[in-house]
Design a protein around this motif. Structure first.
Motif, PDB file in Angstrom:
ATOM      1  N   VAL A  67       4.890  18.825   3.662  1.00  0.00           N
ATOM      2  CA  VAL A  67       6.015  19.736   3.925  1.00  0.00           C
ATOM      3  C   VAL A  67       6.048  20.848   2.882  1.00  0.00           C
ATOM      4  CG1 VAL A  67       8.542  19.906   3.928  1.00  0.00           C
ATOM      5  CG2 VAL A  67       7.414  18.054   5.172  1.00  0.00           C
ATOM      6  N   GLN A  68       5.883  20.482   1.610  1.00  0.00           N
ATOM      7  CA  GLN A  68       5.895  21.480   0.539  1.00  0.00           C
ATOM      8  C   GLN A  68       4.746  22.473   0.697  1.00  0.00           C
ATOM      9  OE1 GLN A  68       8.450  21.636  -1.910  1.00  0.00           O
ATOM     10  NE2 GLN A  68       9.191  20.265  -0.317  1.00  0.00           N
ATOM     11  N   LEU A  69       3.552  21.961   0.942  1.00  0.00           N
ATOM     12  CA  LEU A  69       2.379  22.814   1.069  1.00  0.00           C
ATOM     13  C   LEU A  69       2.465  23.736   2.278  1.00  0.00           C
ATOM     14  CD1 LEU A  69      -0.207  20.061   0.190  1.00  0.00           C
ATOM     15  CD2 LEU A  69       0.411  22.009  -1.269  1.00  0.00           C
ATOM     16  N   THR A  70       2.940  23.209   3.389  1.00  0.00           N
ATOM     17  CA  THR A  70       3.074  24.006   4.600  1.00  0.00           C
ATOM     18  C   THR A  70       4.092  25.129   4.413  1.00  0.00           C
ATOM     19  OG1 THR A  70       2.443  22.092   5.931  1.00  0.00           O
ATOM     20  CG2 THR A  70       3.570  23.873   7.082  1.00  0.00           C
ATOM     21  N   ALA A  71       5.070  24.897   3.542  1.00  0.00           N
ATOM     22  CA  ALA A  71       6.075  25.914   3.239  1.00  0.00           C
ATOM     23  C   ALA A  71       5.579  26.919   2.197  1.00  0.00           C
ATOM     24  CB  ALA A  71       7.362  25.249   2.746  1.00  0.00           C
ATOM     25  N   GLY A  72       4.332  26.771   1.761  1.00  0.00           N
ATOM     26  CA  GLY A  72       3.765  27.708   0.819  1.00  0.00           C
ATOM     27  C   GLY A  72       4.001  27.359  -0.638  1.00  0.00           C
ATOM     28  N   ARG A  73       4.444  26.153  -0.900  1.00  0.00           N
ATOM     29  CA  ARG A  73       4.703  25.704  -2.269  1.00  0.00           C
ATOM     30  C   ARG A  73       3.566  24.820  -2.756  1.00  0.00           C
ATOM     31  NH1 ARG A  73       9.439  24.430   0.583  1.00  0.00           N
ATOM     32  NH2 ARG A  73      11.008  26.033   0.328  1.00  0.00           N
ATOM     33  N   ASP A  74       3.352  24.833  -4.057  1.00  0.00           N
ATOM     34  CA  ASP A  74       2.405  23.905  -4.663  1.00  0.00           C
ATOM     35  C   ASP A  74       3.039  22.522  -4.715  1.00  0.00           C
ATOM     36  OD1 ASP A  74       0.661  26.042  -5.189  1.00  0.00           O
ATOM     37  OD2 ASP A  74       1.465  26.333  -7.212  1.00  0.00           O
ATOM     38  N   ALA A  75       2.213  21.508  -4.855  1.00  0.00           N
ATOM     39  CA  ALA A  75       2.701  20.139  -5.041  1.00  0.00           C
ATOM     40  C   ALA A  75       1.764  19.426  -6.016  1.00  0.00           C
ATOM     41  CB  ALA A  75       2.758  19.381  -3.712  1.00  0.00           C
ATOM     42  N   VAL A  76       2.352  18.572  -6.835  1.00  0.00           N
ATOM     43  CA  VAL A  76       1.610  17.780  -7.809  1.00  0.00           C
ATOM     44  C   VAL A  76       1.861  16.315  -7.505  1.00  0.00           C
ATOM     45  CG1 VAL A  76       1.380  17.189 -10.250  1.00  0.00           C
ATOM     46  CG2 VAL A  76       1.762  19.572  -9.581  1.00  0.00           C
ATOM     47  N   VAL A  77       0.792  15.548  -7.397  1.00  0.00           N
ATOM     48  CA  VAL A  77       0.876  14.127  -7.063  1.00  0.00           C
ATOM     49  C   VAL A  77       0.338  13.301  -8.217  1.00  0.00           C
ATOM     50  CG1 VAL A  77      -0.079  12.332  -5.557  1.00  0.00           C
ATOM     51  CG2 VAL A  77       0.609  14.527  -4.594  1.00  0.00           C
ATOM     52  N   ASP A  78       1.013  12.176  -8.492  1.00  0.00           N
ATOM     53  CA  ASP A  78       0.400  11.213  -9.399  1.00  0.00           C
ATOM     54  C   ASP A  78       0.386   9.849  -8.734  1.00  0.00           C
ATOM     55  OD1 ASP A  78       2.134   9.170 -11.201  1.00  0.00           O
ATOM     56  OD2 ASP A  78       3.384  10.942 -10.918  1.00  0.00           O
ATOM     57  N   ALA A  79      -0.815   9.279  -8.715  1.00  0.00           N
ATOM     58  CA  ALA A  79      -1.051   7.979  -8.092  1.00  0.00           C
ATOM     59  C   ALA A  79      -2.334   7.417  -8.677  1.00  0.00           C
ATOM     60  CB  ALA A  79      -1.185   8.128  -6.576  1.00  0.00           C
ATOM     61  N   VAL A  80      -2.470   6.115  -8.678  1.00  0.00           N
ATOM     62  CA  VAL A  80      -3.676   5.508  -9.234  1.00  0.00           C
ATOM     63  C   VAL A  80      -4.913   6.004  -8.492  1.00  0.00           C
ATOM     64  CG1 VAL A  80      -4.893   3.324  -9.627  1.00  0.00           C
ATOM     65  CG2 VAL A  80      -2.449   3.512 -10.151  1.00  0.00           C
ATOM     66  N   ASN A  81      -4.881   6.039  -7.175  1.00  0.00           N
ATOM     67  CA  ASN A  81      -6.024   6.512  -6.388  1.00  0.00           C
ATOM     68  C   ASN A  81      -7.308   5.804  -6.788  1.00  0.00           C
ATOM     69  OD1 ASN A  81      -4.714   8.601  -4.767  1.00  0.00           O
ATOM     70  ND2 ASN A  81      -4.468   9.687  -6.700  1.00  0.00           N
ATOM     71  N   ALA A  82      -7.248   4.486  -6.878  1.00  0.00           N
ATOM     72  CA  ALA A  82      -8.361   3.696  -7.402  1.00  0.00           C
ATOM     73  C   ALA A  82      -9.564   3.628  -6.473  1.00  0.00           C
ATOM     74  CB  ALA A  82      -7.888   2.277  -7.714  1.00  0.00           C
ATOM     75  N   VAL A  83      -9.344   3.863  -5.185  1.00  0.00           N
ATOM     76  CA  VAL A  83     -10.424   3.695  -4.214  1.00  0.00           C
ATOM     77  C   VAL A  83     -10.510   4.922  -3.302  1.00  0.00           C
ATOM     78  CG1 VAL A  83     -10.297   1.163  -4.227  1.00  0.00           C
ATOM     79  CG2 VAL A  83      -8.892   2.466  -2.614  1.00  0.00           C
ATOM     80  N   PRO A  84     -11.674   5.152  -2.707  1.00  0.00           N
ATOM     81  CA  PRO A  84     -11.849   6.328  -1.844  1.00  0.00           C
ATOM     82  C   PRO A  84     -10.828   6.410  -0.701  1.00  0.00           C
ATOM     83  CG  PRO A  84     -13.974   5.414  -2.391  1.00  0.00           C
ATOM     84  CD  PRO A  84     -12.941   4.448  -2.909  1.00  0.00           C
ATOM     85  N   GLU A  85     -10.404   5.283  -0.177  1.00  0.00           N
ATOM     86  CA  GLU A  85      -9.435   5.312   0.932  1.00  0.00           C
ATOM     87  C   GLU A  85      -8.113   5.932   0.485  1.00  0.00           C
ATOM     88  OE1 GLU A  85     -12.489   2.225   1.595  1.00  0.00           O
ATOM     89  OE2 GLU A  85     -11.139   2.594  -0.091  1.00  0.00           O
ATOM     90  N   ALA A  86      -7.672   5.637  -0.724  1.00  0.00           N
ATOM     91  CA  ALA A  86      -6.437   6.238  -1.240  1.00  0.00           C
ATOM     92  C   ALA A  86      -6.632   7.736  -1.458  1.00  0.00           C
ATOM     93  CB  ALA A  86      -6.019   5.559  -2.536  1.00  0.00           C
ATOM     94  N   ARG A  87      -7.758   8.112  -1.986  1.00  0.00           N
ATOM     95  CA  ARG A  87      -8.056   9.519  -2.251  1.00  0.00           C
ATOM     96  C   ARG A  87      -8.138  10.328  -0.961  1.00  0.00           C
ATOM     97  NH1 ARG A  87     -12.803   7.663  -6.426  1.00  0.00           N
ATOM     98  NH2 ARG A  87     -11.386   6.502  -7.805  1.00  0.00           N
TER      99      ARG A  87
END
Length: 175
Positions: A67-87
Motif C-alpha cells: 500500500v505504501q509503495l503503490t502510493a509512491g512512498r518508501d517503506a523499510v522492512v525488518d525481518a529475519v528473512n532466514a530462508v529464500p521463501e521469506a525473502r
C-alpha cells in the motif's frame, strides 16, 4: 517524483535490524514495518503461534508495504528473512508495486556482544525475545545471502550504517 524503494533489512535476532530499520525509516521519512511487531499484535488478538502466525505476519507487513509503495512512498522492512521463501515475499511486493528492492543483511560476528544484545533486549508487548540457544539454532538454519547483498556490521555506529544504506540507495539518482 522519485520512484519508491522497498528497503529490506535481514539477519538473526539481535543483529541490529530493528535499530537500523528505525533509523533508516526516520532518515527517509517513511514507514518502518517490523514483522515481529505484526506477529506480536496477532498473538495479542489470540492468533495461535502454532497456526503459522510467523508466515501470516510476513504477509501482513507485506500488504502494508505494498500500500505504501503503490502510493509512491518508501517503506523499510525488518525481518529475519532466514530462508529464500521469506525473502521472496519482498521480491514479490517490490515487483507488484514496480519498485526497487534494496536488500541488506545485518550481522554481528562478535558472539559475546551478540549474546549480550539478545539477552539484554526488552520484549515487545505480547511478544517474546528468543533465547540465545534459539538464536544459535536459527544460525544453523539461516541461508546465506548472495555476495552482492550489502552486509552491515552491527558493531559500527548506527549513524554510519544509515549513511552506508543511504549511499547504497543513491537517492539523488532516483530523483
Amino acid at each position: 517524483m522519485p520512484a519508491s524503494v522497498l528497503v529490506v533489512f535481514s539477519g538473526l535476532p539481535g543483529a541490529g535490524k530493528t535499530t537500523l530499520a528505525t533509523a533508516t525509516a526516520a532518515a527517509l521519512g517513511c514507514t518502518h514495518l517490523s514483522v515481529d511487531v505484526a506477529e506480536a499484535a496477532m498473538w495479542r488478538c489470540g492468533v495461535d503461534r502454532a497456526a503459522g502466525s510467523g508466515i501470516a505476519a510476513y504477509e501482513v507487513a507485506a500488504a502494508v508495504a505494498e500500500v505504501q509503495l503503490t502510493a509512491g512512498r518508501d517503506a523499510v522492512v525488518d525481518a529475519v528473512n532466514a530462508v529464500p521463501e521469506a525473502r521472496a515475499t519482498w521480491a514479490r511486493i517490490g515487483a507488484a508495486a514496480g519498485v526497487e528492492v534494496a536488500w541488506f543483511e545485518c550481522f554481528l560476528d562478535d558472539l559475546a556482544l551478540h549474546r549480550a544484545r539478545v539477552e539484554g533486549r526488552s520484549p515487545l508487548p505480547g511478544f517474546y525475545n528468543p533465547t540465545w540457544a534459539e538464536v544459535q539454532a536459527r544460525r544453523e538454519e539461516y541461508v546465506s545471502w548472495p555476495a552482492d547483498v550489502p552486509r552491515l556490521d552491527a558493531t559500527e555506529p548506527v549513524e554510519a550504517l544509515v549513511g552506508k544504506v543511504l549511499g547504497h540507495l543513491d537517492r539523488s539518482a532516483r530523483a
